[in-house]
Design a protein around this motif. Structure first.
Motif, PDB file in Angstrom:
ATOM      1  N   LEU A  53      -8.596   4.848   5.664  1.00 44.29           N
ATOM      2  CA  LEU A  53      -8.340   3.992   6.832  1.00 44.29           C
ATOM      3  C   LEU A  53      -8.964   4.556   8.110  1.00 44.29           C
ATOM      4  O   LEU A  53      -8.924   3.910   9.149  1.00 44.29           O
ATOM      5  CB  LEU A  53      -6.827   3.837   7.053  1.00 44.29           C
ATOM      6  CG  LEU A  53      -6.066   3.109   5.970  1.00 44.29           C
ATOM      7  CD1 LEU A  53      -4.570   3.129   6.287  1.00 44.29           C
ATOM      8  CD2 LEU A  53      -6.561   1.681   5.824  1.00 44.29           C
ATOM      9  N   GLY A  54      -9.475   5.778   8.026  1.00 45.92           N
ATOM     10  CA  GLY A  54     -10.008   6.425   9.220  1.00 45.92           C
ATOM     11  C   GLY A  54      -8.893   6.971  10.109  1.00 45.92           C
ATOM     12  O   GLY A  54      -9.077   7.160  11.307  1.00 45.92           O
ATOM     13  N   GLU A  55      -7.739   7.213   9.520  1.00 50.29           N
ATOM     14  CA  GLU A  55      -6.573   7.708  10.261  1.00 50.29           C
ATOM     15  C   GLU A  55      -6.469   9.222  10.156  1.00 50.29           C
ATOM     16  O   GLU A  55      -7.170   9.856   9.390  1.00 50.29           O
ATOM     17  CB  GLU A  55      -5.295   7.075   9.697  1.00 50.29           C
ATOM     18  CG  GLU A  55      -5.153   5.605   9.983  1.00 50.29           C
ATOM     19  CD  GLU A  55      -4.883   5.315  11.462  1.00 50.29           C
ATOM     20  OE1 GLU A  55      -4.226   6.138  12.135  1.00 50.29           O
ATOM     21  OE2 GLU A  55      -5.336   4.263  11.931  1.00 50.29           O
ATOM     22  N   GLY A  56      -5.515   9.775  10.915  1.00 52.88           N
ATOM     23  CA  GLY A  56      -5.231  11.195  10.844  1.00 52.88           C
ATOM     24  C   GLY A  56      -4.564  11.539   9.530  1.00 52.88           C
ATOM     25  O   GLY A  56      -4.268  10.669   8.715  1.00 52.88           O
ATOM     26  N   ASP A  57      -4.288  12.816   9.357  1.00 46.51           N
ATOM     27  CA  ASP A  57      -3.700  13.259   8.101  1.00 46.51           C
ATOM     28  C   ASP A  57      -2.184  13.093   8.093  1.00 46.51           C
ATOM     29  O   ASP A  57      -1.592  12.593   9.058  1.00 46.51           O
ATOM     30  CB  ASP A  57      -4.109  14.698   7.791  1.00 46.51           C
ATOM     31  CG  ASP A  57      -3.556  15.701   8.790  1.00 46.51           C
ATOM     32  OD1 ASP A  57      -2.693  15.347   9.625  1.00 46.51           O
ATOM     33  OD2 ASP A  57      -3.988  16.868   8.720  1.00 46.51           O
ATOM     34  N   GLY A  89      -4.285  -5.361   6.404  1.00 47.18           N
ATOM     35  CA  GLY A  89      -4.826  -6.405   5.541  1.00 47.18           C
ATOM     36  C   GLY A  89      -5.606  -5.884   4.352  1.00 47.18           C
ATOM     37  O   GLY A  89      -6.342  -6.633   3.711  1.00 47.18           O
ATOM     38  N   GLY A  90      -5.441  -4.603   4.031  1.00 40.85           N
ATOM     39  CA  GLY A  90      -6.196  -4.019   2.930  1.00 40.85           C
ATOM     40  C   GLY A  90      -5.367  -3.867   1.674  1.00 40.85           C
ATOM     41  O   GLY A  90      -4.190  -4.230   1.634  1.00 40.85           O
ATOM     42  N   ARG A  91      -6.012  -3.345   0.644  1.00 38.84           N
ATOM     43  CA  ARG A  91      -5.308  -3.048  -0.600  1.00 38.84           C
ATOM     44  C   ARG A  91      -5.951  -1.838  -1.260  1.00 38.84           C
ATOM     45  O   ARG A  91      -7.165  -1.618  -1.160  1.00 38.84           O
ATOM     46  CB  ARG A  91      -5.289  -4.243  -1.538  1.00 38.84           C
ATOM     47  CG  ARG A  91      -6.622  -4.672  -2.074  1.00 38.84           C
ATOM     48  CD  ARG A  91      -6.495  -5.966  -2.906  1.00 38.84           C
ATOM     49  NE  ARG A  91      -7.788  -6.301  -3.460  1.00 38.84           N
ATOM     50  CZ  ARG A  91      -8.094  -6.211  -4.747  1.00 38.84           C
ATOM     51  NH1 ARG A  91      -7.197  -5.833  -5.613  1.00 38.84           N
ATOM     52  NH2 ARG A  91      -9.305  -6.517  -5.169  1.00 38.84           N
ATOM     53  N   ILE A  92      -5.112  -1.062  -1.896  1.00 36.99           N
ATOM     54  CA  ILE A  92      -5.572   0.135  -2.592  1.00 36.99           C
ATOM     55  C   ILE A  92      -6.142  -0.292  -3.937  1.00 36.99           C
ATOM     56  O   ILE A  92      -5.469  -0.967  -4.715  1.00 36.99           O
ATOM     57  CB  ILE A  92      -4.414   1.136  -2.772  1.00 36.99           C
ATOM     58  CG1 ILE A  92      -3.913   1.586  -1.397  1.00 36.99           C
ATOM     59  CG2 ILE A  92      -4.844   2.319  -3.631  1.00 36.99           C
ATOM     60  CD1 ILE A  92      -2.601   2.333  -1.418  1.00 36.99           C
ATOM     61  N   PRO A 158     -10.496  -5.800   4.970  1.00 38.36           N
ATOM     62  CA  PRO A 158     -11.226  -6.991   5.434  1.00 38.36           C
ATOM     63  C   PRO A 158     -12.479  -6.560   6.196  1.00 38.36           C
ATOM     64  O   PRO A 158     -12.482  -5.500   6.825  1.00 38.36           O
ATOM     65  CB  PRO A 158     -10.228  -7.681   6.375  1.00 38.36           C
ATOM     66  CG  PRO A 158      -8.925  -7.017   6.158  1.00 38.36           C
ATOM     67  CD  PRO A 158      -9.167  -5.685   5.530  1.00 38.36           C
ATOM     68  N   ASP A 159     -13.524  -7.383   6.112  1.00 39.53           N
ATOM     69  CA  ASP A 159     -14.743  -7.077   6.875  1.00 39.53           C
ATOM     70  C   ASP A 159     -14.407  -7.093   8.350  1.00 39.53           C
ATOM     71  O   ASP A 159     -13.717  -7.999   8.827  1.00 39.53           O
ATOM     72  CB  ASP A 159     -15.844  -8.103   6.583  1.00 39.53           C
ATOM     73  CG  ASP A 159     -16.464  -7.900   5.212  1.00 39.53           C
ATOM     74  OD1 ASP A 159     -16.447  -6.747   4.716  1.00 39.53           O
ATOM     75  OD2 ASP A 159     -16.953  -8.878   4.635  1.00 39.53           O
ATOM     76  N   PRO A 160     -14.899  -6.104   9.088  1.00 34.89           N
ATOM     77  CA  PRO A 160     -14.628  -6.084  10.532  1.00 34.89           C
ATOM     78  C   PRO A 160     -15.380  -7.234  11.217  1.00 34.89           C
ATOM     79  O   PRO A 160     -16.452  -7.641  10.772  1.00 34.89           O
ATOM     80  CB  PRO A 160     -15.167  -4.733  10.982  1.00 34.89           C
ATOM     81  CG  PRO A 160     -16.168  -4.334   9.950  1.00 34.89           C
ATOM     82  CD  PRO A 160     -15.723  -4.978   8.663  1.00 34.89           C
ATOM     83  N   GLN A 161     -14.772  -7.738  12.249  1.00 36.41           N
ATOM     84  CA  GLN A 161     -15.423  -8.808  13.020  1.00 36.41           C
ATOM     85  C   GLN A 161     -16.494  -8.173  13.910  1.00 36.41           C
ATOM     86  O   GLN A 161     -16.269  -7.114  14.497  1.00 36.41           O
ATOM     87  CB  GLN A 161     -14.395  -9.547  13.881  1.00 36.41           C
ATOM     88  CG  GLN A 161     -13.296 -10.210  13.058  1.00 36.41           C
ATOM     89  CD  GLN A 161     -13.864 -11.229  12.091  1.00 36.41           C
ATOM     90  OE1 GLN A 161     -14.676 -12.066  12.437  1.00 36.41           O
ATOM     91  NE2 GLN A 161     -13.422 -11.161  10.843  1.00 36.41           N
TER      92      GLN A 161
END
Length: 169
Positions: A53-57, A89-92, A158-161
């Motif tokens: 997700l590009g998030e922290g740990d 809005g994602g899925r693993i 989802p594709d980024p806008q």
């Protein structure tokens, strides 16, 4: 868009703690030292999902300075990582992990570990791969001083806008 994250975690083996990996309590003379239940496998998978997700740990969401997480089951952390994917809005799609441990033998516990990880992530066991290996007697893992885990998570988002200033083709 498909995104990939990598996670790694390591904890020292110490006397007087229970050994928990993949949410399974494993009979052993030592357990993993840590603020929570120190489940290195779930921690590595959590970091891999958050990384996709590009998030922290994991420490960003569940700092080891917060008394709420003292001895907490790591399943909570993994459930939150999966929730963060769904909120966006994602899925693993897939998780693959390897535990590095000289002892104890982990093969008898793999089915339960996979089931626990899959349940926490809200996916099927077919979407979770877990393996174990020794370090052939080398390093801190080989000496039995600790256990490490590494993981990769594949997440569909989802594709980024396109931003307002970006021309589309």
């Amino acid at each position: 868009m498909v995104r990939v994250g990598i996670g790694y975690d390591v904890h020292a083996l110490v006397a007087g703690r229970r050994l928990v990996l993949g949410g399974v309590e494993i009979p052993h003379t030592h357990g993993l030292e840590g603020h929570s239940d120190a489940d290195a496998l779930m921690h590595a998978i959590c970091d891999a999902v958050l990384g996709a997700l590009g998030e922290g740990d994991i420490g960003h969401y569940f700092p080891n300075t917060d008394p709420r997480w003292k001895d907490a089951p790591s399943r909570i952390f993994l459930e939150e990582a999966a929730r963060q994917v769904r909120l966006r809005g994602g899925r693993i799609l897939n998780v693959d992990a390897t535990v590095l441990a000289q002892q104890p033998r982990l093969a008898p516990h793999m089915t339960a570990m996979r089931a626990n990880v899959a349940a926490a992530l809200g996916v099927t066991t077919g979407q979770v791969g877990i393996k174990a290996t020794t370090n052939e007697g080398l390093g801190f893992v080989g000496r039995g001083d600790g256990i490490a885990a590494m993981a990769v998570a594949v997440v569909e988002m989802p594709d980024p806008q396109p931003s307002a200033g970006t021309a589309s083709s």
